[in-house]
Design a protein around this motif. Structure first.
Motif, PDB file in Angstrom:
ATOM      1  N   GLU A  33       0.846  -1.186   0.000  1.00 49.98           N
ATOM      2  CA  GLU A  33       0.000   0.000   0.000  1.00 49.98           C
ATOM      3  C   GLU A  33       0.884   1.240   0.000  1.00 49.98           C
ATOM      4  N   TYR A  34       0.282   2.376  -0.318  1.00 55.82           N
ATOM      5  CA  TYR A  34       1.007   3.637  -0.259  1.00 55.82           C
ATOM      6  C   TYR A  34       1.088   4.116   1.194  1.00 55.82           C
ATOM      7  N   LYS A  35       2.167   4.814   1.488  1.00 59.70           N
ATOM      8  CA  LYS A  35       2.297   5.491   2.778  1.00 59.70           C
ATOM      9  C   LYS A  35       3.098   6.769   2.547  1.00 59.70           C
ATOM     10  N   GLY A  57       6.226   9.045   3.328  1.00 57.86           N
ATOM     11  CA  GLY A  57       7.575   8.823   3.806  1.00 57.86           C
ATOM     12  C   GLY A  57       8.461   9.998   3.443  1.00 57.86           C
ATOM     13  N   GLU A 108       8.858  15.077   2.146  1.00 58.45           N
ATOM     14  CA  GLU A 108       7.755  14.128   2.259  1.00 58.45           C
ATOM     15  C   GLU A 108       7.163  13.807   0.892  1.00 58.45           C
ATOM     16  N   MET A 127       4.783  10.264  -1.276  1.00 60.78           N
ATOM     17  CA  MET A 127       4.163   8.942  -1.191  1.00 60.78           C
ATOM     18  C   MET A 127       5.145   7.887  -1.682  1.00 60.78           C
ATOM     19  N   ALA A 161       4.937   0.777  -0.102  1.00 64.55           N
ATOM     20  CA  ALA A 161       5.556   0.059   1.010  1.00 64.55           C
ATOM     21  C   ALA A 161       5.033  -1.370   1.061  1.00 64.55           C
ATOM     22  N   GLY A 196       4.411  -1.970   5.349  1.00 68.92           N
ATOM     23  CA  GLY A 196       4.808  -0.708   5.972  1.00 68.92           C
ATOM     24  C   GLY A 196       6.263  -0.344   5.782  1.00 68.92           C
TER      25      GLY A 196
END
Length: 577
Positions: free
Chosen positions: A28-30, A32, A38, A40, A43, A46
């Motif tokens: 999924e995207y997170k 980072g 910062e 997307m 990951a 995670g």
């Protein structure tokens, strides 16, 4: 009775030594901070980069992959793994499987057959550039020893990073006129880089060529995701550094200040060791180098990863080789190594020509049965910029090739083979006279267990005086690199220059500007295999072909791999007569 018992014990010992390594992954995207800004990232559970897989030769890898992306399909390619007997697990969307739809889980299962430095990455759209990648390290089987001696090892995954999303990049590449993605903002080492600051700011010349102003010194807080990972070493030891490049665009150069590097492995195969001050590494390649910590133990030393092959607008990635006998906070006392000139292609070719297989490696067959000569060109289709091979720009069909050939679905793709060569009067030194090309989805079909030569021929792009490096990657095989040359390939002359004694076994090879590269492989792995430029935007724009071999020998393919396109209806009809 005694002999039978010995056989049983031997079989049990072999079974016990080969493990099944089972993983459950969610992608999924997170948010980072890969380069302190910062953005997307994609990951796995995670983690960015994704978890490292460690296994032994002979082990079986099982990955249950769940797509938790909201609107995108997903696959993972196990780069460098030949997938003997498991072509459906290769992870090439539209070639060996359907993309995994959001919310669904697909299980990959395959055996890793030999030691080597590999990695995995997304192979749907340009998801590799979004951060979907990780390391895959295969060590020697239990009871076996590698022909290398070292005291410790490090694993460095090299990549490039853009602040623009890959979906926006894909849209720009397909636009009329094309909106080029530009150079990456940062180079990452194990997912960490620094944008708009420098670890070497005290040496003003280290960053001056990449910025109109001197970059400030980087400052990190505890836990910062972009803080570099230092390599902590003891004096007078030998360390193995595994390098793999997952870059979307950049060719890279790796150097360690003041230290020689001994190259011992390339793309998972041992090579004849040779010493060098630095290593050119192209997208899709992997190496192992041995480094001996024989320098002043009171000092620390720069590790530098700079851009080659393209005019560099991205500063080198930096980290530090930290001798544990030196103060940890003490920076190196002199500037980082300077990356060789970006367009010194003679230097690049000379590095490639130093790579030979290790003693005892299998030699190539002396003769070929089939030959393809593939001309790499940049062209146009209805105002869109494309890349083409022999004037065909690849468009992967909705039904995976593996399903079409396995179940003999005639309408899955164009059954007419693409051209096997190009007109020998083509002028490779100038822009194409005919700027237009055509789309196609035909494939090259080979009999089982024949020797195939592929000659990659580079040419000028659409603009004058523009020919690029293209790193070409073959799925499902290692191949022998028989040679490199400049200008147009001349079969009667250039074949005589082939190295048939100790050519290296690779799965990725560089095609240099205005030149040719010759490779040879044997069609001994039934399946359908992608062969393409490993530069993300180039593949997105059509720079690839597909090989099929041993089609009547392809084994069982899980239905879950092929539940889309024409195979979906075929499987429904078969399972519900």
């Amino acid at each position: 009775m005694g002999v039978w018992w010995i056989v049983v014990v031997a079989l049990l010992a072999h079974t016990a030594s080969a493990a099944v390594r089972d993983y459950h992954w969610e992608v999924e995207y997170k948010f980072g901070f890969p380069d302190c800004k910062e953005g997307m990232v994609m990951a796995v559970n995670g983690q960015f980069p994704g978890p490292t897989i460690h296994a032994l030769a002979g082990d079986t890898i099982v990955v249950h992959l769940t797509n938790k992306l909201a609107t995108e399909g997903l696959v993972i390619h196990w780069h460098g793994i030949r997938q003997l007997g498991s072509p459906w697990a290769d992870g090439a969307a539209g070639v060996t499987q359907c993309a995994i739809t959001p919310g669904e889980t697909f299980t990959y299962k395959f055996t890793v057959d030999k030691p080597g430095t590999h990695f995995y990455h997304g192979h749907y759209g340009m998801q590799r550039s979004a951060g979907l990648y990780g390391s895959l390290i295969i060590d020697a089987a239990k009871g076996k020893r590698e022909p290398l001696r070292y005291d410790g090892e490090f694993n460095l995954l090299l990549s490039d990073w853009w602040h623009e999303s890959v979906l926006s990049q894909e849209l720009g590449l397909s636009a009329k006129p094309m909106r080029w993605i530009g150079e990456a903002q940062s180079i990452l080492i194990n997912g960490r880089g620094q944008f708009n600051c420098s670890l070497a700011a005290q040496f003003s010349n280290a960053t001056a060529q990449f910025s109109n102003t001197s970059l400030p010194m980087c400052k990190f807080k505890k836990g910062d995701q972009c803080a570099p990972q230092r390599l902590h070493v003891e004096p007078n030891k030998t360390y193995r550094i595994r390098l793999a490049s997952t870059t979307g665009l950049a060719s890279l150069n790796f150097a360690v200040q003041g230290h020689k590097l001994v190259v011992v492995e390339a793309d998972g195969s041992y090579i004849t060791p040779f010493a060098t001050s630095d290593v050119d590494i192209y997208s899709g390649e992997s190496y192992s180098v041995l480094l001996t910590t024989d320098q002043d133990p009171s000092q620390n030393y720069w590790i530098s990863v700079g851009v080659r092959g393209r005019k560099p607008k991205t500063p080198p990635a930096l980290t530090v080789l930290h001798y544990v006998t030196a103060p940890s906070s003490q920076p190196p006392s002199s500037p980082p190594p300077e990356t060789p000139r970006w367009n010194d292609f003679d230097r690049s070719r000379n590095f490639s020509k130093r790579i030979f297989s290790a003693m005892g490696s299998p030699p190539p067959p002396r003769k070929f049965k089939k030959r393809l000569i593939l001309l790499n060109t940049q062209n146009m289709i209805d105002g869109a910029t494309k890349w083409a091979l022999n004037n065909v720009s690849l468009v992967v069909p909705a039904t995976p090739y593996l399903g079409s050939v396995k179940y003999k679905l005639r309408r899955g793709f164009d059954r007419k083979s693409p051209p096997t060569t190009f007109p020998m009067d083509y002028d490779i030194m100038n822009p194409p006279r005919n700027r237009n090309t055509t789309k196609g989805n035909g494939i090259y079909v080979f009999p089982f267990n024949v020797t195939v030569d592929v000659i990659l021929q580079n040419a000028n792009g659409l603009d004058a005086n523009a020919s690029e490096i293209h790193p070409w990657h073959l799925h499902g095989h290692d191949f022998w690199v028989l040679g490199y040359g400049e200008g147009k390939f001349r079969p009667e002359i250039d074949e005589k220059t082939y190295n048939l004694k100790n050519p290296p076994l690779r799965n990725t090879v560089a095609l240099y500007p205005y030149g040719w590269t010759a490779l040879r492989f044997v069609t001994d792995n039934p399946g359908v295999w992608f062969f393409h430029c490993h530069i993300e935007p180039h593949l997105h724009m059509g720079m690839g072909v597909v090989f099929a071999e041993g089609l009547n020998r392809i084994g069982k393919v899980p239905d879950e791999a092929l539940g889309c396109g024409l195979t979906k209806q075929f499987l429904m009809n078969r399972n519900n007569p």
